[in-house]
Structure formats: C-alpha cells, structure tokens
Design a protein around this motif. Structure first.
Motif, PDB file in Angstrom:
ATOM      1  N   LEU A 290       0.857  -1.178   0.000  1.00  0.00           N
ATOM      2  CA  LEU A 290       0.000   0.000   0.000  1.00  0.00           C
ATOM      3  C   LEU A 290       0.895   1.229   0.000  1.00  0.00           C
ATOM      4  O   LEU A 290       1.774   1.345   0.857  1.00  0.00           O
ATOM      5  CB  LEU A 290      -0.904   0.006   1.239  1.00  0.00           C
ATOM      6  N   ILE A 291       0.697   2.120  -0.950  1.00  0.00           N
ATOM      7  CA  ILE A 291       1.476   3.359  -1.018  1.00  0.00           C
ATOM      8  C   ILE A 291       0.521   4.529  -0.856  1.00  0.00           C
ATOM      9  O   ILE A 291      -0.432   4.678  -1.631  1.00  0.00           O
ATOM     10  CB  ILE A 291       2.228   3.503  -2.355  1.00  0.00           C
TER      11      ILE A 291
ATOM     12  N   GLU B 144       7.494   5.139  -2.772  1.00  0.00           N
ATOM     13  CA  GLU B 144       7.632   3.704  -2.944  1.00  0.00           C
ATOM     14  C   GLU B 144       7.451   2.984  -1.617  1.00  0.00           C
ATOM     15  O   GLU B 144       7.513   3.585  -0.537  1.00  0.00           O
ATOM     16  CB  GLU B 144       8.992   3.364  -3.555  1.00  0.00           C
ATOM     17  N   GLN B 145       7.231   1.678  -1.739  1.00  0.00           N
ATOM     18  CA  GLN B 145       7.142   0.790  -0.591  1.00  0.00           C
ATOM     19  C   GLN B 145       7.817  -0.520  -0.972  1.00  0.00           C
ATOM     20  O   GLN B 145       7.752  -0.951  -2.132  1.00  0.00           O
ATOM     21  CB  GLN B 145       5.678   0.516  -0.203  1.00  0.00           C
ATOM     22  N   THR B 146       8.428  -1.136   0.020  1.00  0.00           N
ATOM     23  CA  THR B 146       9.149  -2.390  -0.218  1.00  0.00           C
ATOM     24  C   THR B 146       8.698  -3.432   0.787  1.00  0.00           C
ATOM     25  O   THR B 146       8.466  -3.120   1.963  1.00  0.00           O
ATOM     26  CB  THR B 146      10.668  -2.165  -0.095  1.00  0.00           C
ATOM     27  N   SER B 147       8.571  -4.664   0.292  1.00  0.00           N
ATOM     28  CA  SER B 147       8.283  -5.791   1.162  1.00  0.00           C
ATOM     29  C   SER B 147       8.977  -7.013   0.574  1.00  0.00           C
ATOM     30  O   SER B 147       8.575  -7.522  -0.478  1.00  0.00           O
ATOM     31  CB  SER B 147       6.778  -6.044   1.265  1.00  0.00           C
TER      32      SER B 147
ATOM     33  N   LEU C  75       9.580  -7.579  -3.195  1.00  0.00           N
ATOM     34  CA  LEU C  75       8.676  -6.697  -3.917  1.00  0.00           C
ATOM     35  C   LEU C  75       8.977  -5.237  -3.617  1.00  0.00           C
ATOM     36  O   LEU C  75       9.261  -4.875  -2.486  1.00  0.00           O
ATOM     37  CB  LEU C  75       7.220  -6.987  -3.517  1.00  0.00           C
ATOM     38  N   ASN C  76       8.901  -4.432  -4.672  1.00  0.00           N
ATOM     39  CA  ASN C  76       9.033  -2.986  -4.512  1.00  0.00           C
ATOM     40  C   ASN C  76       8.008  -2.320  -5.411  1.00  0.00           C
ATOM     41  O   ASN C  76       7.967  -2.592  -6.607  1.00  0.00           O
ATOM     42  CB  ASN C  76      10.445  -2.521  -4.883  1.00  0.00           C
ATOM     43  N   ALA C  77       7.191  -1.462  -4.839  1.00  0.00           N
ATOM     44  CA  ALA C  77       6.207  -0.735  -5.620  1.00  0.00           C
ATOM     45  C   ALA C  77       6.554   0.743  -5.596  1.00  0.00           C
ATOM     46  O   ALA C  77       6.927   1.285  -4.558  1.00  0.00           O
ATOM     47  CB  ALA C  77       4.806  -0.953  -5.068  1.00  0.00           C
TER      48      ALA C  77
ATOM     49  N   LEU D 170       5.341  -2.326 -10.150  1.00  0.00           N
ATOM     50  CA  LEU D 170       5.633  -3.349  -9.152  1.00  0.00           C
ATOM     51  C   LEU D 170       6.830  -4.131  -9.656  1.00  0.00           C
ATOM     52  O   LEU D 170       6.773  -4.749 -10.729  1.00  0.00           O
ATOM     53  CB  LEU D 170       4.443  -4.290  -8.935  1.00  0.00           C
ATOM     54  N   TYR D 171       7.898  -4.079  -8.896  1.00  0.00           N
ATOM     55  CA  TYR D 171       9.138  -4.767  -9.242  1.00  0.00           C
ATOM     56  C   TYR D 171       9.222  -6.034  -8.401  1.00  0.00           C
ATOM     57  O   TYR D 171       9.071  -5.978  -7.171  1.00  0.00           O
ATOM     58  CB  TYR D 171      10.327  -3.845  -8.965  1.00  0.00           C
TER      59      TYR D 171
END
Lengths: 113, 117
Positions: free
Chosen positions: A49-50, A56-59, A62-64, A75-76
């Motif tokens: 969720l951004i 950006e956000q990373t988990s 995954l990086n969005a 979405l990377y």
C-alpha cells in the motif's frame, strides 16, 4: 472516473528473472494505491500500500513505486519464483475520501521453473 | 486469525430468481466493501459500509441490487430477479478504516461465484 490500465495483460518469465509490472492511471488526484495478487479461485491478497505522499514501498522481494505526475505505478519483483505465478492487480482510491478502489484488469504472471 | 469469509462459495440460479450472498468481515473491522469481478470486466466497486454511517451505494448497477450490514458486522448482498449479466464473482473486503477519510489495507474474502442460467 478513474481509468486504470495494466500492461502487459500476461507475462511469462523464467525462474530467477527480475520483472516489472506496469500500471497507469488517468487522474493524478489519487489517495493511495495498492498492489494485490489473486490466485485462481481465491480472493485478493494485499501486497503493498502506497499513500499519495509516498514514492515507494518495499516488502521482501517486492518494490512498488508511485509517480503521480506521470500517472504511473510499477511493481518490481526480484528473483522471481514459480510461487509468484498469479494475477497482479493495481488499485487506486481517489481523493473523494471514500475507500472504494478502482482496479486495473490485471497482469497474469507465469514464472516457469 | 480468521480472515474474511463468504458464503456460499458457488451459487447457480435460474434467471429471475433472487439470491443472497453473505460476508463475514474480520472481527473489529469497521469498513466493509462489496466488489464484483466479471469476466473481461475487471473488479468493480459495488457498495461500502463504514461504521454506522449511511452506506455508499454509488457502485450498485441497478435497483435490483441491495445490501445491508447488521450490527456492524455481517453483510448480505441481495440480487433480485437475477439476469444472466449478473454472473460474476462477488468479492467482499473489510478494513480497519477508523474514519470515513482514513485509508487502510483492504482484506478480501475468497468470493462467491454466481452463475445465472
């Protein structure tokens, strides 16, 4: 009305490859965006969720990212695995304050072992 | 903990019949949403409940569709006089959404697949 486009509609990659899924939207006045995955016959699982103030956000792998000025989100997925095979959906909440989401039609990802 | 549950998982009905779809949100979540996923259409928003506020019905496609949420928990989506174009997967989601302007991750149920013959 928010128009959300996801390209490509389907993507096949070999295991281990890094990949980028694209999402574009027509109205920059978004409130937030989410990336979901959907497995066949199942509901949606929220991935990231951004908020509109974030870039950006990373988990994990995954990086969005979010670029409101260009109306794009990506979405990377790093080092893809067969378990990543699913349909990926992006969705936006607009700035009316309501929480209903506008969804793209999704990208069906297949990671080949 | 328990996630969002929906029942039935599949429903086959004849054109013209009424159907009821049920959603049990995550305990403590104040916001509840219904979406519809049609083949080739993507997901579309139907209705949103937030606490005791009047629901946002702006996504309901016709007056044959209605929904209620009893006691701030379980919700029922009712489709009257079903048509073949109503065939879709109906998804329910819930979130904490502590106020009407807060935003939070939505957690989805597995959906109900409705087929209208």
């Amino acid at each position: 009305k928010q128009e959300v486009t996801q390209i490509p509609a389907a993507l096949s990659v070999p295991e281990g490859e890094n990949l980028v899924l694209n999402c574009s939207f027509t109205d920059s006045a978004i409130y937030n965006l989410q990336w979901f995955r959907q497995d066949p016959g199942k509901g949606l699982t929220s991935l990231l969720l951004i908020q509109s103030s974030q870039r950006e956000q990373t988990s994990g792998r995954l990086n969005a990212s979010l670029d409101k000025s260009s109306g794009r989100s990506t979405l990377y997925i790093a080092a893809s695995q067969p378990g990543d095979s699913a349909t990926y959906l992006c969705a936006f909440a607009d700035q009316t304050g309501a929480n209903n989401l506008f969804f793209g039609t999704g990208t069906r990802l297949t990671v080949i072992p | 903990g328990a996630g969002v549950s929906q029942s039935p998982s599949n429903k086959v009905t004849e054109k013209g019949k009424d159907v009821e779809l049920r959603c049990d949100p995550i305990s403590g979540h104040t916001a509840l949403y219904w979406y519809r996923q049609s083949l080739g259409q993507g997901l579309e928003f139907l209705i949103y409940f937030q606490g005791n506020s009047a629901p946002d019905k702006s996504g309901l496609p016709s007056d044959r569709f209605s929904a209620e949420r009893t006691g701030g928990s379980v919700s029922t989506l009712t489709i009257q006089r079903t048509q073949q174009e109503d065939s879709a997967v109906y998804l329910c989601a819930s979130s904490l959404a502590l106020s009407s302007t807060s935003t939070d991750t939505q957690y989805f149920g597995p959906g109900t697949r409705l087929t209208v013959l």
